[in-house]
Design an enzyme around this catalytic site. Structure first.
Site, PDB file in Angstrom:
ATOM      1  N   ASP A   1       0.852  -1.185   0.000  1.00 12.63           N
ATOM      2  CA  ASP A   1       0.000   0.000   0.000  1.00 12.63           C
ATOM      3  C   ASP A   1       0.892   1.240   0.000  1.00 12.63           C
ATOM      4  O   ASP A   1       1.357   1.689   1.043  1.00 12.63           O
ATOM      5  CB  ASP A   1      -0.935   0.013   1.204  1.00 12.63           C
TER       6      ASP A   1
ATOM      7  N   GLY B   1      -5.268   1.627   7.772  1.00  9.58           N
ATOM      8  CA  GLY B   1      -6.333   0.920   8.473  1.00  9.58           C
ATOM      9  C   GLY B   1      -6.102  -0.573   8.513  1.00  9.58           C
ATOM     10  O   GLY B   1      -6.365  -1.230   9.528  1.00  9.58           O
TER      11      GLY B   1
ATOM     12  N   HIS C   1       0.210   7.822   4.069  1.00 16.25           N
ATOM     13  CA  HIS C   1       0.801   7.138   5.216  1.00 16.25           C
ATOM     14  C   HIS C   1       2.293   7.419   5.378  1.00 16.25           C
ATOM     15  O   HIS C   1       2.932   6.830   6.254  1.00 16.25           O
ATOM     16  CB  HIS C   1       0.568   5.630   5.083  1.00 16.25           C
TER      17      HIS C   1
ATOM     18  N   ILE D   1      -1.062   9.172   8.644  1.00  9.75           N
ATOM     19  CA  ILE D   1      -1.806   8.244   9.489  1.00  9.75           C
ATOM     20  C   ILE D   1      -1.374   6.811   9.197  1.00  9.75           C
ATOM     21  O   ILE D   1      -0.811   6.510   8.141  1.00  9.75           O
ATOM     22  CB  ILE D   1      -3.325   8.386   9.269  1.00  9.75           C
TER      23      ILE D   1
END
Length: 294
Positions: free
Chosen positions: A187, A210, A192, A207
């Site tokens: 990802d 998830g 991120h 962040i």
């Protein structure tokens, strides 16, 4: 860019060959924070190739996470990726995942729901090798600004929240560099890693993925409730309820529920989880989270 619902759901599934090695599994586990303490026998199950067991959540990144990418390229799906949010994820496994393998992964748009201001695209991926089915994964993607087309709103039922104190509470620290390590599993979203991109998206810093929180919570429950036995997990689903930042701490609350009976020495049951961010007054991170196990 409207979604052509009928065309998307009726489209032929997209199939691709995916492969992984023990290095991919080890990298994924390290990206979840495995390996601390480094010589702990329980952690070596996730980090040492001669003892390697595979968390079922690895299915979300096997082959670089091509299931979601294949689904978003389906006919009738033409959306702005900046408007896409990962709303939920589930994985069902049919046998323990091998530490290395090659499989055919087939992805399709299972449904498109109308939530008013947003559409929800349900992407379903199935993987099988020469020995048969391995896993089925399902991702729910919110696409902001694509609702209001008069379609089915979709299911609204959610798992009931336990009305008692949790049976176990575990704290999982998130290292400062953890998102940088986890993204090597496939990802590459700059949200991120790149502070400038994160600010453009409305966050003061990058962040955590998830799906990284998703894997961390599963590992915590496997180690705490299932004796470290990843093979006991049959299904695992969650709803992404909020963000968490590198450097913060996850609080994972666990409630055990037994079905009774079942095969083997354990019997079937489930673990309900609630995952929050400790440093932000237990702001929700994962909700409606259930592990089905033997």
């Amino acid at each position: 860019m409207p979604i052509d619902v009928e065309r998307a759901v009726a489209a032929e599934p997209h199939s691709t060959r995916i492969s992984w090695s023990h290095k991919d599994v080890q990298l994924y586990h390290l990206g979840l924070g495995a390996g601390v303490p480094a010589t702990d026998p329980g952690e070596l199950r996730y980090t040492l190739e001669s003892r390697l067991h595979v968390l079922p959540s690895f299915a979300t990144v096997a082959g670089g996470g091509m299931g979601v990418i294949g689904g978003l390229s389906a006919p009738g799906i033409d959306v702005d990726l900046a408007a896409v949010l990962h709303g939920g994820q589930s994985v069902e496994t049919y046998r323990p995942l091998p530490a290395a393998g090659t499989a055919t992964q087939t992805s399709r748009v299972a449904a498109v729901y109308d939530k008013g201001k947003a559409a929800v695209i349900v992407l379903r991926s199935e993987a099988a090798d020469d020995d048969g089915p391995l896993w089925t994964s399902q991702a729910q993607l919110f696409v902001r600004g694509e609702g209001g087309f008069g379609g089915d709103r979709g299911p609204s039922a959610r798992p009931a929240s336990p009305e008692r104190d949790p049976d176990h509470v575990v704290r999982c620290g998130i290292r400062e560099e953890q998102a940088l390590l986890y993204r090597l599993s496939g990802d590459w979203n700059p949200l991120h890693a790149d502070p400038e991109f994160a600010r453009l998206a409305g966050f003061d810093r990058p962040i955590l993925h998830g799906l990284c929180s998703y894997g961390m919570a599963l590992k915590a429950a496997v180690d705490t409730v299932l004796g470290g036995d990843v093979a006991r997990v049959r299904g695992y689903g969650t709803r992404f309820a909020g963000v968490v930042f590198p450097g913060e701490t996850l609080r994972v609350r666990m409630w055990e529920e037994k079905d009774g009976g079942g095969e083997g020495e354990h019997g079937a049951g489930r673990v309900r989880l609630a995952v929050t961010a400790v440093e932000r007054d237990d702001a929700p991170v994962l909700a409606d989270t259930v592990i089905e196990h033997t």
